[in-house]
Scaffold this motif. Structure first.
Motif, PDB file in Angstrom:
ATOM      1  N   ALA A  65      23.945  77.999   9.343  1.00  0.00           N
ATOM      2  CA  ALA A  65      24.481  78.809   8.663  1.00  0.00           C
ATOM      3  C   ALA A  65      24.627  80.198   9.146  1.00  0.00           C
ATOM      4  O   ALA A  65      25.364  80.870   8.841  1.00  0.00           O
ATOM      5  CB  ALA A  65      23.466  78.715   7.381  1.00  0.00           C
ATOM      6  N   GLY A  85      29.207  72.460  -3.017  1.00  0.00           N
ATOM      7  CA  GLY A  85      28.230  72.672  -3.949  1.00  0.00           C
ATOM      8  C   GLY A  85      27.468  71.487  -4.512  1.00  0.00           C
ATOM      9  O   GLY A  85      26.466  71.899  -5.396  1.00  0.00           O
ATOM     10  N   GLU A 119      34.310  75.804   0.352  1.00  0.00           N
ATOM     11  CA  GLU A 119      34.787  76.561  -0.868  1.00  0.00           C
ATOM     12  C   GLU A 119      35.789  77.749  -0.325  1.00  0.00           C
ATOM     13  O   GLU A 119      36.902  77.792  -0.357  1.00  0.00           O
ATOM     14  CB  GLU A 119      34.115  77.032  -1.687  1.00  0.00           C
ATOM     15  CG  GLU A 119      34.516  77.396  -3.232  1.00  0.00           C
ATOM     16  CD  GLU A 119      33.480  77.739  -3.981  1.00  0.00           C
ATOM     17  OE1 GLU A 119      33.463  77.556  -5.178  1.00  0.00           O
ATOM     18  OE2 GLU A 119      32.520  78.753  -3.584  1.00  0.00           O
ATOM     19  N   ASN A 179      31.173  78.794   6.791  1.00  0.00           N
ATOM     20  CA  ASN A 179      29.894  78.112   6.266  1.00  0.00           C
ATOM     21  C   ASN A 179      29.942  77.369   5.117  1.00  0.00           C
ATOM     22  O   ASN A 179      29.135  76.612   4.613  1.00  0.00           O
ATOM     23  CB  ASN A 179      28.914  79.145   6.637  1.00  0.00           C
ATOM     24  CG  ASN A 179      29.176  80.193   5.575  1.00  0.00           C
ATOM     25  OD1 ASN A 179      30.066  80.444   5.060  1.00  0.00           O
ATOM     26  ND2 ASN A 179      28.200  81.097   5.441  1.00  0.00           N
ATOM     27  N   LYS A 180      31.091  77.613   4.322  1.00  0.00           N
ATOM     28  CA  LYS A 180      31.025  76.753   3.058  1.00  0.00           C
ATOM     29  C   LYS A 180      32.540  76.288   3.044  1.00  0.00           C
ATOM     30  O   LYS A 180      33.257  77.038   3.093  1.00  0.00           O
ATOM     31  CB  LYS A 180      31.010  77.770   1.553  1.00  0.00           C
ATOM     32  CG  LYS A 180      29.489  78.382   1.534  1.00  0.00           C
ATOM     33  CD  LYS A 180      28.722  77.366   0.533  1.00  0.00           C
ATOM     34  CE  LYS A 180      27.257  77.838   0.523  1.00  0.00           C
ATOM     35  NZ  LYS A 180      27.207  79.089  -0.076  1.00  0.00           N
ATOM     36  N   GLU A 210      28.649  72.927   6.206  1.00  0.00           N
ATOM     37  CA  GLU A 210      27.830  72.989   5.000  1.00  0.00           C
ATOM     38  C   GLU A 210      26.945  71.975   4.698  1.00  0.00           C
ATOM     39  O   GLU A 210      25.685  72.107   4.196  1.00  0.00           O
ATOM     40  CB  GLU A 210      29.010  73.080   3.772  1.00  0.00           C
ATOM     41  CG  GLU A 210      28.366  73.319   2.403  1.00  0.00           C
ATOM     42  CD  GLU A 210      29.395  73.522   1.274  1.00  0.00           C
ATOM     43  OE1 GLU A 210      30.526  73.449   1.549  1.00  0.00           O
ATOM     44  OE2 GLU A 210      28.839  73.292   0.129  1.00  0.00           O
TER      45      GLU A 210
END
Lengths: 194, 209
Positions: B181, B166, B43, B40-41, B157
Protein backbone atom coordinates in the motif's frame (compact mmCIF):
# COMPACT_ATOMS: atom_id res chain seq x y z
CA UNK A 1 0.30 20.68 6.34
CA UNK A 2 -1.00 22.17 9.58
CA UNK A 3 2.45 23.10 10.86
CA UNK A 4 3.49 26.57 9.85
CA UNK A 5 7.16 26.54 10.79
CA UNK A 6 9.38 26.90 7.73
CA UNK A 7 11.81 24.29 9.02
CA UNK A 8 9.10 21.67 9.28
CA UNK A 9 7.91 22.51 5.76
CA UNK A 10 11.49 22.04 4.58
CA UNK A 11 12.00 18.67 6.24
CA UNK A 12 8.57 17.38 5.26
CA UNK A 13 8.98 18.29 1.60
CA UNK A 14 12.58 17.14 1.38
CA UNK A 15 12.51 13.83 3.22
CA UNK A 16 9.11 12.68 4.43
CA UNK A 17 6.79 13.57 1.58
CA UNK A 18 9.43 13.53 -1.12
CA UNK A 19 7.73 14.25 -4.47
CA UNK A 20 9.45 11.39 -6.24
CA UNK A 21 9.42 8.77 -3.50
CA UNK A 22 6.19 9.56 -1.62
CA UNK A 23 3.94 11.12 -4.29
CA UNK A 24 5.55 9.07 -7.09
CA UNK A 25 5.78 12.01 -9.45
CA UNK A 26 8.15 13.09 -12.19
CA UNK A 27 8.82 9.54 -13.20
CA UNK A 28 9.26 10.11 -16.95
CA UNK A 29 12.50 12.10 -16.73
CA UNK A 30 13.39 10.02 -13.68
CA UNK A 31 13.49 6.80 -15.67
CA UNK A 32 14.97 8.35 -18.79
CA UNK A 33 17.78 10.31 -17.15
CA UNK A 34 18.69 8.20 -14.13
CA UNK A 35 21.14 6.21 -16.24
CA UNK A 36 23.94 8.73 -15.88
CA UNK A 37 24.90 10.63 -12.75
CA UNK A 38 26.01 13.82 -14.55
CA UNK A 39 22.80 14.12 -16.57
CA UNK A 40 20.68 13.39 -13.52
CA UNK A 41 22.59 16.05 -11.59
CA UNK A 42 22.08 18.72 -14.26
CA UNK A 43 18.45 17.85 -14.88
CA UNK A 44 17.73 17.96 -11.14
CA UNK A 45 19.32 21.41 -10.93
CA UNK A 46 17.20 22.65 -13.85
CA UNK A 47 14.09 21.30 -12.14
CA UNK A 48 14.94 23.15 -8.89
CA UNK A 49 15.25 26.41 -10.82
CA UNK A 50 12.09 25.96 -12.89
CA UNK A 51 9.97 24.80 -9.94
CA UNK A 52 10.94 27.76 -7.76
CA UNK A 53 10.26 30.21 -10.56
CA UNK A 54 6.94 28.74 -11.65
CA UNK A 55 5.38 28.10 -8.28
CA UNK A 56 6.12 31.62 -7.05
CA UNK A 57 4.64 33.03 -10.29
CA UNK A 58 1.64 30.70 -10.11
CA UNK A 59 1.00 31.64 -6.47
CA UNK A 60 0.53 35.30 -7.47
CA UNK A 61 -1.62 34.32 -10.45
CA UNK A 62 -3.77 32.06 -8.32
CA UNK A 63 -4.52 34.94 -5.92
CA UNK A 64 -5.69 37.02 -8.90
CA UNK A 65 -7.83 34.17 -10.25
CA UNK A 66 -9.34 33.58 -6.82
CA UNK A 67 -10.14 37.28 -6.37
CA UNK A 68 -11.90 37.37 -9.72
CA UNK A 69 -13.63 34.02 -9.15
CA UNK A 70 -12.21 32.36 -12.25
CA UNK A 71 -10.47 29.30 -10.75
CA UNK A 72 -12.04 27.18 -13.49
CA UNK A 73 -9.27 28.12 -15.91
CA UNK A 74 -6.47 27.64 -13.37
CA UNK A 75 -5.09 24.43 -14.93
CA UNK A 76 -4.79 26.05 -18.34
CA UNK A 77 -3.18 29.18 -16.91
CA UNK A 78 -0.75 27.21 -14.72
CA UNK A 79 0.43 25.09 -17.61
CA UNK A 80 0.97 28.10 -19.85
CA UNK A 81 3.07 29.81 -17.15
CA UNK A 82 5.12 26.63 -16.76
CA UNK A 83 5.66 26.31 -20.51
CA UNK A 84 6.74 29.96 -20.73
CA UNK A 85 9.21 29.56 -17.84
CA UNK A 86 10.74 26.46 -19.41
CA UNK A 87 11.14 28.34 -22.68
CA UNK A 88 12.88 31.14 -20.78
CA UNK A 89 15.28 28.76 -19.03
CA UNK A 90 16.04 27.13 -22.35
CA UNK A 91 16.88 30.45 -23.97
CA UNK A 92 19.07 31.51 -21.04
CA UNK A 93 20.93 28.21 -21.11
CA UNK A 94 21.41 28.33 -24.86
CA UNK A 95 23.01 31.75 -24.47
CA UNK A 96 25.20 31.14 -21.41
CA UNK A 97 25.65 27.38 -20.89
CA UNK A 98 25.57 25.74 -24.35
CA UNK A 99 27.42 22.62 -23.17
CA UNK A 100 24.88 21.88 -20.45
CA UNK A 101 22.06 22.56 -22.88
CA UNK A 102 23.45 20.11 -25.41
CA UNK A 103 23.67 17.38 -22.78
CA UNK A 104 19.98 17.82 -21.84
CA UNK A 105 18.88 17.47 -25.45
CA UNK A 106 15.20 16.71 -25.67
CA UNK A 107 14.66 16.54 -21.93
CA UNK A 108 14.67 20.25 -21.15
CA UNK A 109 11.41 20.95 -23.02
CA UNK A 110 10.07 17.89 -21.23
CA UNK A 111 10.28 19.71 -17.88
CA UNK A 112 6.99 21.22 -19.04
CA UNK A 113 5.36 17.81 -18.79
CA UNK A 114 7.22 16.92 -15.61
CA UNK A 115 4.38 16.26 -13.19
CA UNK A 116 6.47 17.60 -10.30
CA UNK A 117 6.36 21.17 -11.56
CA UNK A 118 2.58 21.33 -11.93
CA UNK A 119 2.03 19.34 -8.74
CA UNK A 120 4.08 21.69 -6.58
CA UNK A 121 2.25 24.73 -7.97
CA UNK A 122 -1.12 23.09 -7.32
CA UNK A 123 -0.22 21.83 -3.87
CA UNK A 124 1.02 25.21 -2.70
CA UNK A 125 -2.14 26.99 -3.87
CA UNK A 126 -5.28 24.87 -3.97
CA UNK A 127 -4.40 22.02 -1.61
CA UNK A 128 -2.43 23.59 1.23
CA UNK A 129 -3.19 27.33 0.87
CA UNK A 130 0.35 28.33 1.80
CA UNK A 131 1.49 31.92 2.20
CA UNK A 132 4.00 33.38 -0.26
CA UNK A 133 7.10 32.71 1.85
CA UNK A 134 5.89 29.20 2.65
CA UNK A 135 5.30 28.57 -1.06
CA UNK A 136 8.84 29.58 -1.93
CA UNK A 137 10.36 27.45 0.86
CA UNK A 138 8.09 24.51 0.01
CA UNK A 139 8.89 24.55 -3.69
CA UNK A 140 12.64 24.85 -3.19
CA UNK A 141 12.72 21.99 -0.69
CA UNK A 142 10.41 19.75 -2.74
CA UNK A 143 12.56 20.31 -5.83
CA UNK A 144 15.74 19.58 -3.87
CA UNK A 145 14.04 16.39 -2.71
CA UNK A 146 13.41 15.40 -6.33
CA UNK A 147 17.02 16.16 -7.24
CA UNK A 148 18.24 14.12 -4.25
CA UNK A 149 16.14 11.08 -5.16
CA UNK A 150 17.23 11.30 -8.77
CA UNK A 151 20.98 11.45 -8.12
CA UNK A 152 20.73 8.63 -5.56
CA UNK A 153 19.08 6.34 -8.09
CA UNK A 154 21.48 7.40 -10.84
CA UNK A 155 24.51 6.72 -8.65
CA UNK A 156 23.28 3.24 -7.75
CA UNK A 157 22.37 2.50 -11.37
CA UNK A 158 25.84 3.46 -12.59
CA UNK A 159 27.52 1.15 -10.08
CA UNK A 160 25.11 -1.65 -10.90
CA UNK A 161 25.89 -1.23 -14.58
CA UNK A 162 29.58 -1.87 -13.85
CA UNK A 163 29.35 -4.95 -11.69
CA UNK A 164 25.89 -6.49 -11.84
CA UNK A 165 24.25 -8.85 -14.26
CA UNK A 166 20.65 -7.68 -14.55
CA UNK A 167 18.15 -10.03 -16.28
CA UNK A 168 17.44 -8.90 -19.85
CA UNK A 169 13.80 -7.92 -19.45
CA UNK A 170 14.53 -6.02 -16.24
CA UNK A 171 17.24 -3.80 -17.75
CA UNK A 172 16.47 -0.11 -18.16
CA UNK A 173 13.21 1.09 -16.60
CA UNK A 174 12.53 -2.14 -14.71
CA UNK A 175 15.63 -2.10 -12.57
CA UNK A 176 15.31 1.67 -12.00
CA UNK A 177 11.85 1.02 -10.54
CA UNK A 178 13.25 -1.62 -8.19
CA UNK A 179 16.13 0.64 -7.06
CA UNK A 180 13.69 3.51 -6.48
CA UNK A 181 11.44 1.16 -4.51
CA UNK A 182 14.28 0.26 -2.17
CA UNK A 183 15.18 3.93 -1.67
CA UNK A 184 11.49 4.78 -1.06
CA UNK A 185 11.41 2.03 1.56
CA UNK A 186 14.42 3.57 3.28
CA UNK A 187 12.84 7.04 3.16
CA UNK A 188 9.78 5.69 4.97
CA UNK A 189 12.04 5.65 8.00
CA UNK A 190 11.96 9.47 8.07
CA UNK A 191 8.20 9.55 8.57
CA UNK A 192 8.37 10.09 12.34
CA UNK A 193 10.59 13.16 12.14
CA UNK A 194 8.02 15.97 12.11
CA UNK B 1 -14.11 -11.84 -36.23
CA UNK B 2 -11.10 -10.27 -37.80
CA UNK B 3 -9.74 -6.89 -36.78
CA UNK B 4 -8.71 -6.19 -40.38
CA UNK B 5 -12.29 -6.50 -41.60
CA UNK B 6 -13.61 -3.96 -39.12
CA UNK B 7 -10.92 -1.32 -39.06
CA UNK B 8 -9.11 -1.88 -42.35
CA UNK B 9 -5.47 -2.90 -42.69
CA UNK B 10 -4.00 0.31 -41.30
CA UNK B 11 -6.45 0.41 -38.41
CA UNK B 12 -5.60 -3.15 -37.36
CA UNK B 13 -1.90 -2.35 -37.36
CA UNK B 14 -2.50 0.74 -35.23
CA UNK B 15 -4.45 -1.34 -32.72
CA UNK B 16 -1.82 -4.04 -32.51
CA UNK B 17 0.96 -1.50 -32.02
CA UNK B 18 -1.00 0.48 -29.46
CA UNK B 19 -2.20 -2.41 -27.35
CA UNK B 20 0.89 -4.56 -27.37
CA UNK B 21 4.03 -3.69 -29.34
CA UNK B 22 4.34 -0.03 -28.45
CA UNK B 23 2.63 -0.47 -25.14
CA UNK B 24 2.58 3.06 -23.72
CA UNK B 25 3.54 2.19 -20.16
CA UNK B 26 5.97 -0.67 -20.45
CA UNK B 27 7.79 0.06 -23.70
CA UNK B 28 7.96 3.80 -23.73
CA UNK B 29 7.76 4.14 -19.91
CA UNK B 30 5.52 7.15 -20.31
CA UNK B 31 2.56 7.94 -18.17
CA UNK B 32 3.83 5.89 -15.26
CA UNK B 33 3.49 8.62 -12.63
CA UNK B 34 -0.23 8.12 -12.47
CA UNK B 35 0.11 4.37 -12.90
CA UNK B 36 2.15 4.29 -9.72
CA UNK B 37 0.32 6.85 -7.68
CA UNK B 38 -3.25 5.83 -8.23
CA UNK B 39 -2.95 2.06 -8.42
CA UNK B 40 -3.46 1.10 -4.77
CA UNK B 41 -7.27 0.86 -5.12
CA UNK B 42 -9.15 -0.59 -8.12
CA UNK B 43 -11.84 2.09 -7.77
CA UNK B 44 -9.32 4.91 -8.27
CA UNK B 45 -7.67 3.07 -11.13
CA UNK B 46 -11.01 2.82 -12.97
CA UNK B 47 -11.68 6.55 -12.54
CA UNK B 48 -8.14 7.39 -13.64
CA UNK B 49 -8.33 5.19 -16.76
CA UNK B 50 -11.70 6.63 -17.74
CA UNK B 51 -10.32 10.14 -17.35
CA UNK B 52 -7.21 9.38 -19.39
CA UNK B 53 -9.21 7.71 -22.19
CA UNK B 54 -11.60 10.67 -22.32
CA UNK B 55 -8.77 13.19 -22.54
CA UNK B 56 -6.95 11.03 -25.14
CA UNK B 57 -10.06 10.96 -27.34
CA UNK B 58 -10.65 14.72 -27.08
CA UNK B 59 -7.00 15.42 -27.85
CA UNK B 60 -7.00 12.95 -30.75
CA UNK B 61 -10.02 14.56 -32.37
CA UNK B 62 -8.97 18.19 -31.91
CA UNK B 63 -5.30 17.76 -32.82
CA UNK B 64 -5.89 15.54 -35.85
CA UNK B 65 -8.60 17.81 -37.23
CA UNK B 66 -6.40 20.88 -36.77
CA UNK B 67 -3.15 19.15 -37.77
CA UNK B 68 -2.74 21.05 -41.06
CA UNK B 69 -3.20 24.51 -39.54
CA UNK B 70 -1.20 24.15 -36.30
CA UNK B 71 2.13 25.95 -36.80
CA UNK B 72 4.89 23.56 -35.76
CA UNK B 73 6.68 26.12 -33.57
CA UNK B 74 3.80 26.48 -31.14
CA UNK B 75 2.41 22.94 -31.40
CA UNK B 76 3.49 21.86 -27.91
CA UNK B 77 1.60 24.68 -26.25
CA UNK B 78 -1.47 23.87 -28.34
CA UNK B 79 -1.34 20.23 -27.17
CA UNK B 80 -1.07 21.45 -23.61
CA UNK B 81 -4.04 23.79 -23.84
CA UNK B 82 -6.18 21.08 -25.47
CA UNK B 83 -5.22 18.53 -22.84
CA UNK B 84 -5.69 21.02 -19.98
CA UNK B 85 -9.17 21.88 -21.23
CA UNK B 86 -10.10 18.17 -21.38
CA UNK B 87 -8.74 17.59 -17.89
CA UNK B 88 -10.72 20.54 -16.52
CA UNK B 89 -13.90 18.84 -17.81
CA UNK B 90 -12.92 15.52 -16.21
CA UNK B 91 -12.13 17.24 -12.91
CA UNK B 92 -15.47 19.08 -12.80
CA UNK B 93 -17.45 15.93 -13.69
CA UNK B 94 -15.69 13.92 -10.97
CA UNK B 95 -16.28 16.66 -8.40
CA UNK B 96 -19.96 16.88 -9.28
CA UNK B 97 -20.91 13.21 -9.59
CA UNK B 98 -18.23 11.20 -7.74
CA UNK B 99 -17.09 13.43 -4.85
CA UNK B 100 -15.53 10.55 -2.85
CA UNK B 101 -13.36 9.40 -5.76
CA UNK B 102 -12.45 13.00 -6.54
CA UNK B 103 -11.39 13.43 -2.89
CA UNK B 104 -9.30 10.23 -2.93
CA UNK B 105 -7.53 11.14 -6.16
CA UNK B 106 -6.91 14.70 -5.00
CA UNK B 107 -4.26 16.51 -7.03
CA UNK B 108 -3.67 13.51 -9.28
CA UNK B 109 -6.62 14.46 -11.51
CA UNK B 110 -5.09 17.72 -12.77
CA UNK B 111 -1.85 15.80 -13.19
CA UNK B 112 -3.39 13.98 -16.17
CA UNK B 113 -2.30 17.17 -17.98
CA UNK B 114 1.31 16.20 -17.52
CA UNK B 115 0.76 12.55 -18.34
CA UNK B 116 3.55 12.23 -20.90
CA UNK B 117 1.65 9.47 -22.68
CA UNK B 118 -1.01 11.86 -24.01
CA UNK B 119 1.61 14.38 -25.13
CA UNK B 120 3.63 11.56 -26.62
CA UNK B 121 0.71 10.25 -28.69
CA UNK B 122 -0.19 13.78 -29.81
CA UNK B 123 3.35 14.42 -31.01
CA UNK B 124 3.99 10.96 -32.47
CA UNK B 125 0.62 10.13 -33.99
CA UNK B 126 -2.31 12.55 -33.81
CA UNK B 127 -0.49 15.42 -35.49
CA UNK B 128 0.44 13.29 -38.52
CA UNK B 129 -2.69 11.20 -39.05
CA UNK B 130 -6.33 11.75 -40.03
CA UNK B 131 -9.04 11.80 -37.32
CA UNK B 132 -10.28 8.23 -37.90
CA UNK B 133 -6.87 6.59 -37.43
CA UNK B 134 -6.08 8.93 -34.52
CA UNK B 135 -9.28 7.94 -32.79
CA UNK B 136 -8.44 4.23 -33.16
CA UNK B 137 -4.94 4.92 -31.85
CA UNK B 138 -6.34 6.85 -28.88
CA UNK B 139 -8.67 3.97 -28.00
CA UNK B 140 -5.94 1.32 -28.40
CA UNK B 141 -3.52 3.27 -26.20
CA UNK B 142 -6.22 3.99 -23.68
CA UNK B 143 -7.04 0.28 -23.53
CA UNK B 144 -3.40 -0.64 -22.97
CA UNK B 145 -3.13 1.99 -20.25
CA UNK B 146 -6.30 0.65 -18.61
CA UNK B 147 -5.24 -3.00 -18.50
CA UNK B 148 -1.84 -2.13 -17.08
CA UNK B 149 -3.37 0.05 -14.40
CA UNK B 150 -6.00 -2.61 -13.63
CA UNK B 151 -3.43 -5.42 -13.36
CA UNK B 152 -1.33 -3.41 -10.90
CA UNK B 153 -4.32 -2.09 -8.96
CA UNK B 154 -6.01 -5.50 -8.59
CA UNK B 155 -2.76 -7.05 -7.38
CA UNK B 156 -2.04 -4.22 -4.95
CA UNK B 157 -5.56 -3.95 -3.55
CA UNK B 158 -5.91 -7.69 -2.91
CA UNK B 159 -2.53 -8.08 -1.24
CA UNK B 160 -2.35 -4.75 0.57
CA UNK B 161 -5.92 -4.43 1.85
CA UNK B 162 -7.36 -7.93 1.32
CA UNK B 163 -10.25 -6.44 -0.64
CA UNK B 164 -11.37 -6.01 -4.25
CA UNK B 165 -13.44 -2.91 -5.03
CA UNK B 166 -13.99 -2.62 -1.28
CA UNK B 167 -15.35 -6.18 -0.90
CA UNK B 168 -13.41 -8.57 1.31
CA UNK B 169 -11.97 -11.44 -0.78
CA UNK B 170 -9.27 -12.94 1.42
CA UNK B 171 -9.75 -15.61 4.14
CA UNK B 172 -10.15 -14.48 7.75
CA UNK B 173 -6.60 -15.24 8.87
CA UNK B 174 -5.16 -12.94 6.17
CA UNK B 175 -2.38 -10.53 7.09
CA UNK B 176 -2.20 -7.41 4.89
CA UNK B 177 1.06 -6.74 3.06
CA UNK B 178 1.38 -3.16 4.28
CA UNK B 179 4.39 -2.40 2.11
CA UNK B 180 2.34 -2.80 -1.08
CA UNK B 181 0.00 0.00 0.00
CA UNK B 182 3.01 2.27 0.59
CA UNK B 183 4.65 4.11 -2.31
CA UNK B 184 7.61 1.71 -2.20
CA UNK B 185 5.30 -1.19 -3.04
CA UNK B 186 4.15 0.57 -6.20
CA UNK B 187 7.71 0.72 -7.48
CA UNK B 188 8.32 -2.98 -6.82
CA UNK B 189 5.08 -4.08 -8.48
CA UNK B 190 5.64 -1.90 -11.53
CA UNK B 191 9.26 -3.05 -11.78
CA UNK B 192 8.21 -6.69 -11.84
CA UNK B 193 5.35 -5.88 -14.24
CA UNK B 194 7.79 -4.21 -16.66
CA UNK B 195 10.08 -7.21 -16.36
CA UNK B 196 7.29 -9.63 -17.32
CA UNK B 197 5.83 -7.59 -20.19
CA UNK B 198 9.17 -6.62 -21.68
CA UNK B 199 10.33 -10.23 -21.66
CA UNK B 200 7.06 -11.42 -23.18
CA UNK B 201 7.01 -8.74 -25.89
CA UNK B 202 10.72 -9.25 -26.61
CA UNK B 203 11.68 -5.60 -26.21
CA UNK B 204 15.41 -5.04 -26.59
CA UNK B 205 16.96 -3.47 -23.48
CA UNK B 206 18.03 0.16 -23.99
CA UNK B 207 21.72 0.80 -24.60
CA UNK B 208 23.42 2.02 -21.45
CA UNK B 209 25.06 5.37 -21.92
Amino acid sequence: MGETSLLSIFITALLIQNVALYYLLGMCPFVALSRSLTTAFGMGAAVIFVVTLTSSANWVIYQILEATGSQIIQYIVFIIVIAACVQLVEMIMERFFPALQASFGIFLPLITVNCTVLFISLKATTVDNLSYIQTVVYSISAAIGFWLAMIMVAAIYEKLDLIGKVPKGLQGPGIIMIITGIIALAFMGFSGMV
Amino acid sequence: MNLKEIFGKKGAKVIKNGVWREHPISSATLGICSALAISNKVENAIAMSAGVIFVLIITAIIISVLRKIIPSRVRIIIYMITIAAGVTIVDLVLKAYFPTISEAMGPYVPLIITNCMIMGRAEAFFVQNPPKLSLIDALANGLAYTYTLMAIAIFREIFAFGTLLGVRVTPSGWVDWVVLAAPAGAFFVLGVFLWITRTAAGVEPPKSS
